[in-house]
Design an enzyme around this catalytic site. Structure first.
Site, PDB file in Angstrom:
ATOM      1  N   ASP A  80       3.499 -15.734  62.405  1.00  8.91           N
ATOM      2  CA  ASP A  80       4.212 -15.916  61.144  1.00  8.91           C
ATOM      3  C   ASP A  80       4.140 -14.638  60.318  1.00  8.91           C
ATOM      4  OD1 ASP A  80       5.552 -18.306  60.752  1.00  8.91           O
ATOM      5  OD2 ASP A  80       3.759 -19.398  60.144  1.00  8.91           O
ATOM      6  N   LYS A 108       7.857 -14.843  63.536  1.00 10.56           N
ATOM      7  CA  LYS A 108       8.668 -15.901  62.932  1.00 10.56           C
ATOM      8  C   LYS A 108       8.863 -15.613  61.454  1.00 10.56           C
ATOM      9  CE  LYS A 108       7.085 -20.140  62.121  1.00 10.56           C
ATOM     10  NZ  LYS A 108       7.349 -20.304  60.665  1.00 10.56           N
ATOM     11  N   GLU A 110      10.601 -17.033  57.774  1.00  8.80           N
ATOM     12  CA  GLU A 110      11.152 -18.168  57.044  1.00  8.80           C
ATOM     13  C   GLU A 110      12.440 -17.763  56.338  1.00  8.80           C
ATOM     14  OE1 GLU A 110       8.619 -20.297  54.392  1.00  8.80           O
ATOM     15  OE2 GLU A 110       7.026 -20.589  55.865  1.00  8.80           O
ATOM     16  N   GLU A 172      12.348 -27.401  60.123  1.00  9.35           N
ATOM     17  CA  GLU A 172      11.223 -28.143  59.535  1.00  9.35           C
ATOM     18  C   GLU A 172      11.679 -29.187  58.525  1.00  9.35           C
ATOM     19  OE1 GLU A 172       6.920 -27.539  57.249  1.00  9.35           O
ATOM     20  OE2 GLU A 172       8.007 -25.795  58.030  1.00  9.35           O
TER      21      GLU A 172
END
Length: 249
Positions: A80, A108, A110, A172
């Site tokens: 992340d 990753k 967001e 998510e």
């Protein structure tokens, strides 16, 4: 070792991702056959007891990425990007390269950070996207995708991430039908967490599916073991044995 070029296979068979944060559990996940280990910024909550994922930075994440890489040398590891580390394409590339030198194989991000994804892919760094509920910036933790306009925005964001070169995308806490439509539309695999069954794979937090937390797991998760209770029983037996003079023998 799973490579991003092999990700399309998961459009026809389920992908298994799990979070991992340390050497010991990384080895367990590898031996169990998990496809991808995510060194998630959720470590802020489950490992450090902090209230928000925004509380971790590159230095903290780097310690955990390196530990997982040492414990799972033959498994694809994605890291992340912590809050603020991918604010610009330049910072995203610089920080992601740091993770790769520590043993990660992809990162990753967001949100629909299309320019950052393009820059990373151009630099040879594989990227997994993340849409729906975004814990780093969320004002509410309600399910995402309730309205028609939100559906359109999220569908477009998913397509933009695919065009930018993302090799997969996490969905998510998303409306199940929307997650299914995005999955059917994209060529790259989708990985759900609280997004229903009609996605290409699933990811869960280690502490939730191992039964390590004191509280029950979220409604979309399931505890497949009861390690907290087993650990508690072992610790109590150890205390009792020492106090009774039974250990050492």
């Amino acid at each position: 070792m799973l490579t991003p070029d092999e990700f399309p296979q998961f459009k026809s068979r389920p992908l298994v991702m799990a979070t991992g944060y340390d050497y010991c559990f990384a080895g367990i996940l590898e031996d169990a056959g998990v496809d991808i280990i995510l060194v998630g910024d959720s470590l802020a909550n489950v490992m450090l007891g902090l209230p928000s994922t925004r509380a971790v930075n590159m230095d903290i994440m780097s310690l955990f990425v390196a530990a997982v890489a040492r414990g799972a040398a033959h498994t694809h590891i994605t890291a992340d990007m912590p809050y603020g580390s991918d604010a610009t394409p330049e910072s995203a590339v610089s920080n992601a390269q740091r993770f790769l030198t520590l043993g990660a194989h992809s990162v990753k991000l967001e949100g629909a950070k299309v320019e950052q994804v393009k820059a990373l892919v151009s630099a040879g760094i594989p990227v997994i996207g993340h849409l729906g509920l975004l814990p780093q910036t969320a004002q509410s933790f309600k399910q995402v995708g309730a309205g028609e306009a939100e559906w359109e925005n999220l569908m477009q964001a998913a397509l933009e991430l695919q065009r930018a070169g993302a090799c997969a995308v996490v969905l998510e806490h998303m409306h199940f039908e929307l997650a299914a439509r995005i999955t059917a539309t994209l060529r790259i695999p989708t990985i759900g967490i609280g997004a229903g069954k009609n996605v290409d794979g699933q990811v869960l937090v280690l502490h939730d599916f191992m039964g390590l937390n004191q509280k029950p797991p979220p409604p979309f998760a399931r505890a497949f073991a009861s390690l907290r209770q087993a650990g508690l029983d072992g610790a109590r037996d150890y205390c009792a044995a020492v106090r009774a003079g039974l250990f050492p023998d």
